[in-house]
Design a protein around this motif. Sequence first.
Motif, short mmCIF file in Angstrom:
data_model
loop_
_atom_site.label_atom_id
_atom_site.label_comp_id
_atom_site.label_asym_id
_atom_site.label_seq_id
_atom_site.Cartn_x
_atom_site.Cartn_y
_atom_site.Cartn_z
N VAL A 116 -1.15 3.12 -13.47
CA VAL A 116 -1.36 4.06 -12.37
C VAL A 116 -1.53 3.26 -11.09
CG1 VAL A 116 -2.47 5.76 -13.88
CG2 VAL A 116 -3.88 4.06 -12.70
N ALA A 117 -1.65 3.95 -9.97
CA ALA A 117 -1.89 3.28 -8.69
C ALA A 117 -3.14 2.42 -8.79
CB ALA A 117 -2.04 4.32 -7.58
N ARG A 118 -3.10 1.25 -8.15
CA ARG A 118 -4.20 0.30 -8.24
C ARG A 118 -5.51 0.90 -7.74
NH1 ARG A 118 -4.70 -4.07 -11.28
NH2 ARG A 118 -2.51 -4.46 -10.85
N ASP A 119 -5.46 1.75 -6.73
CA ASP A 119 -6.70 2.32 -6.21
C ASP A 119 -7.11 3.59 -6.95
OD1 ASP A 119 -4.65 3.83 -5.12
OD2 ASP A 119 -5.14 3.37 -3.04
N PHE A 120 -6.43 3.88 -8.05
CA PHE A 120 -6.82 4.96 -8.96
C PHE A 120 -7.28 4.41 -10.30
CE2 PHE A 120 -5.73 8.64 -11.80
CZ PHE A 120 -6.52 9.59 -11.19
N VAL A 121 -6.84 3.19 -10.62
CA VAL A 121 -7.08 2.65 -11.96
C VAL A 121 -8.56 2.40 -12.22
CG1 VAL A 121 -6.87 0.17 -11.46
CG2 VAL A 121 -6.10 1.06 -13.67
N GLU A 122 -9.33 2.16 -11.15
CA GLU A 122 -10.75 1.88 -11.36
C GLU A 122 -11.59 3.14 -11.48
OE1 GLU A 122 -11.82 -1.02 -12.04
OE2 GLU A 122 -10.05 -2.19 -11.49
N GLU A 127 1.66 11.78 -13.26
CA GLU A 127 1.65 12.61 -12.07
C GLU A 127 1.04 11.83 -10.92
OE1 GLU A 127 0.03 16.56 -12.54
OE2 GLU A 127 0.49 16.55 -14.70
N ASP A 128 1.22 12.31 -9.70
CA ASP A 128 0.63 11.69 -8.54
C ASP A 128 -0.90 11.72 -8.68
OD1 ASP A 128 -0.65 12.19 -5.63
OD2 ASP A 128 1.16 10.97 -5.42
N PRO A 129 -1.58 10.59 -8.42
CA PRO A 129 -3.03 10.55 -8.65
C PRO A 129 -3.82 11.55 -7.82
CG PRO A 129 -2.24 8.55 -7.56
CD PRO A 129 -1.04 9.28 -8.04
N GLU A 130 -3.38 11.82 -6.61
CA GLU A 130 -4.10 12.82 -5.82
C GLU A 130 -4.06 14.18 -6.51
OE1 GLU A 130 -3.33 13.30 -1.72
OE2 GLU A 130 -3.72 11.20 -1.21
N GLU A 131 -2.92 14.53 -7.07
CA GLU A 131 -2.81 15.81 -7.77
C GLU A 131 -3.65 15.82 -9.03
OE1 GLU A 131 -1.40 18.37 -6.30
OE2 GLU A 131 -1.07 16.93 -4.66
N LEU A 174 0.80 -1.22 0.00
CA LEU A 174 0.00 0.00 0.00
C LEU A 174 0.84 1.27 0.00
CD1 LEU A 174 -2.79 -1.16 2.45
CD2 LEU A 174 -2.98 -0.88 -0.02
N GLU A 175 2.12 1.15 0.22
CA GLU A 175 3.00 2.31 0.25
C GLU A 175 2.90 3.14 -1.02
OE1 GLU A 175 7.64 2.94 1.41
OE2 GLU A 175 7.23 1.58 -0.27
N THR A 176 2.71 2.50 -2.15
CA THR A 176 2.71 3.20 -3.44
C THR A 176 1.30 3.54 -3.93
OG1 THR A 176 2.71 1.10 -4.65
CG2 THR A 176 4.84 2.06 -4.11
N GLU A 177 0.28 3.20 -3.15
CA GLU A 177 -1.09 3.47 -3.56
C GLU A 177 -1.58 4.80 -2.98
OE1 GLU A 177 -2.29 1.39 -5.73
OE2 GLU A 177 -0.65 -0.02 -5.49
N MET A 195 -13.58 0.22 -4.28
CA MET A 195 -14.36 1.14 -3.45
C MET A 195 -13.64 2.46 -3.26
SD MET A 195 -16.60 0.32 -0.15
CE MET A 195 -17.84 -0.27 -1.32
N TRP A 196 -12.32 2.43 -3.15
CA TRP A 196 -11.57 3.68 -3.06
C TRP A 196 -11.81 4.52 -4.31
CZ3 TRP A 196 -8.41 5.14 1.09
CH2 TRP A 196 -7.65 6.30 0.88
N SER A 197 -11.80 3.85 -5.45
CA SER A 197 -12.07 4.55 -6.71
C SER A 197 -13.52 5.01 -6.79
CB SER A 197 -11.75 3.65 -7.91
OG SER A 197 -10.37 3.40 -8.01
N GLU A 198 -14.43 4.22 -6.19
CA GLU A 198 -15.84 4.59 -6.24
C GLU A 198 -16.11 5.88 -5.47
OE1 GLU A 198 -20.28 2.80 -5.25
OE2 GLU A 198 -18.54 1.45 -5.25
N VAL A 199 -15.36 6.10 -4.40
CA VAL A 199 -15.47 7.37 -3.68
C VAL A 199 -15.21 8.52 -4.66
CG1 VAL A 199 -14.41 8.83 -1.91
CG2 VAL A 199 -14.88 6.42 -1.42
N MET A 200 -14.21 8.34 -5.51
CA MET A 200 -13.89 9.38 -6.49
C MET A 200 -14.88 9.40 -7.63
SD MET A 200 -9.69 9.25 -6.67
CE MET A 200 -9.60 7.46 -6.80
#
Length: 670
Positions: free
Chosen positions: A484-490, A643-647, A282-285, A604-609
Motif C-alpha cells: 500500500v502507499a507508504r504513508d498508509f502502511v503504518e 483500493e485508494d487508501p483515502e477511500e 510523493l505523487e503516489t502517496e 506521523m501521517w499514519s498516526e493522524v489516522m
Amino acid sequence: MTNPILSDWKTPFEIAPFDQIGDEDFAPALDVALAEHDAEMTAIAENPEAPSFANTIEALEGAGRDLDKVLSVFFTVAGADSNPKRQELQRDFSPRLAKHWAEISANKALFARVADLWARKDDLGLMPEQERVLMLTHRGFVRSGAALEGEAEARMKEIKARLAVLGTEFTQNLLADESEWFMELSEADLDGLPDFVLAAARAAREEKGAEGPVITLSRSLIVPFLQFSSRRDLREKAYLAWAARGANGGKTDNRAIAAEILKLREERAHLLGYENFAAFKLETEMAKTPARVKELLMDVWGPAKARAEADGEILTRMMHAEGGNGDLEPWDWRYYAEKRRRADYDLDEAALKPYLQLEKMREAAFACANRLFGVEFEPLDVELYHPDCLAWNVTRNGQHLAIFIGDYFARGSKRSGAWCSAMRSQAKYPDVQTPVVINVCNFAKSTPALLSYDDARTLFHEFGHALHQMLSNVTYESISGTSVARDFVELPSQLFEHWLEVPEVLSEFATHVETGAPMPEAMRDKVLKAATFDMGFQTVEYVASALVDLEFHDGPAPVDPMAKQASVLAELGMPHAIGMRHATPQFAHVFSGDGYSSGYYSYMWSEVMDADAFASFEEAGNAFDPARAKSLEDNILSKGGSEDPEELYKAFRGRLPGVEALLKGRGLAV
C-alpha cells in the motif's frame, strides 16, 4: 542434485527448508530464477495474441515464482542473520537485481501491451480489483522509465544499478559500525544500572568475547544504559559512539554515499520530468505533495518543540541541583528524564520491567488479535534460520490462515531496528497461497527475557504489520497485505499499539516474572498516565528526522548532506540536548533503499489516522467492539492495496481525520 531453494518444499505449510539451504545455494539458484523470469517476460512481451488482461497483467502476476522463493529466503537471512559470505552475495546480487528489474521496466514490447490495455481500460469489463492492478502496473512502468528513449533510457538503467549498490553499501557499513563497537564495563562502571540492564550487558559479553559486561550499540541496550548509568563520562562515550555510526571515517563512512544517493535520485526524477525527487516520490502517496507533508510536520513541530524546551529547562535544573555543570547534553536527557519520571509518576523502569515478559507480551498481542479478529496461534515445530526463531500456525475457525515467525533478540549478525516482512504473501492467483510472515526485533537477550515499555510497544507495532499481511484477502499478490502507499502502511501497525495500553490487557498479561502476580493497579495507572511523558523529546527527535529527509529531496540535491542537515536543524531551532532520531549517516530508512526516502514523515501521517481510528473504538465504549473490529478488517486489513487508501479509510471511519487526535494522543494539545 536439485538446488534446495528451487525444489518443491516438502515442509509443513511449505515453509522454506532452512536446514537444507547453504550459502553456496543462493548464487546458482538466483542464476536459474533470473533466467526463468527473463524467459517468462519475453513470452509475455512477444505473445502473438492481442493484449488481454489475462495474457498480460495476470501473466505478469503469475511470473517469477522461483525468483520470489530465492529472494525471500536470501533477504530474510541477509537482514536477520548476516555473515561475510551473505554480505558478499548481497553486494553481488544488488546490481544484478537492479539491472534485471530495469530491463523489464524498459521492455518496449511489454510496456506497449500494458499501455494498450490502459488505453482500452473502460472497454475491458474488468472487476474493480483488476482495474486497480492495471492502473498500478501501468503507473509502475511509467515511473520506472518505460517511456524513456535513447540516452535517457540508458542513463536510467545506470542510475538504478548504482543506487542498488550504494544502498547495500550503506546498510553494510552501518551494520559493521554497530557490530564492531562495544564498551566493556568494570565493577566501578556499574553504578545506577538495574539488574535487567546488567543481565543484558552480561549476555552481550558472551557474543563479544569480553570478560566484563559490555554495552553495545543495540538500541535495546544502549538506551537503558543512557537512562540509568550515573557515570556521565560513560554516557557521553556511549552516546557519541551511537551518534557517530556511519560517520567514523574510513571504509564504513556513509557520508559520501548519502551525497551520491541524493544526487542520483535528483537525476532520476529529472529524467522522468519531475521538479525534484520529493515531487516524484510523493505523487503516489496519500500526501501527494511535499507541501502537504511539510504542513503536517510543522503543525506538530511547534507544540512539540515548546514542550521539549520546557522539559529541558526542568531537566537542566535537576542536573545543576546534583552538581552538574554547563548545559544539558544529549547524553544527559534520558538520564534525568528517567529521574523525573520516577519523581513525577513514581514509576521506576527497573520495577516495571519484571512485569513485561517477552513471552507474556507476545501472548497479549495474540490474545488481542483473537478477540478482535478470531485468529488463533498454535506453536509449530519447524527448522528456521536461527535457534532464536519461533513459529506459529495461524488459524481461524479451524482453517489455516498464515504462518507467523518471531525473531526477537539482538545479535551482531542482525541489522538494527525492527521490521515485518512476508516471506510469502497472500494471493489467490494463479493459485491460492497463504502468507508466511516474520517479525524481527532487536530486544536485549536475557534470561528471563524482559522488555522495556518501549520494547513492548515495538512488539505490538510489528505485530500490527503482521496482521495486515495475515488478514489480507485479495486476488493478486502485487496488492496484497502491506503493498500500500507508504504513508498508509503504518496505520495498522501504529493502531495496534493502542491495545497494549488497554487496562484489561495489562491487567491480564503484565504479570511479575517471579511471583506471577498481576501488575498492581496503581502501577498500571501510572504507566498509562505516563504514556505521554517526555513526548516533547520523542516528537522533536522524530519530526526533525522527517523534515531533514523531506528537505534533502524537495529541491536541489545537497552537495554536502551533513551541512544541509545542520542548516535545516538550525532553521528549526533544534534543541541542543536532543539529537535526531536518525542522523544522516545512519538513516537506513532513507538511504538503504528508496522505501522511506521523502517518506519518513509517513509514520506521523499514519498516526493522524491511527489516533482517530482507535478513537472510534473508544466512542463505541469497547476497545474490542465487534462491529468496529469487523469494519477494520473488512475495510483496511483485508484490502491491501486493492483500493485508494483515502477511500478505504473513509469506508472505515466515514471521514478523513484531522491532526487534533494526534496532538491529543501525544499530550501536546494546547
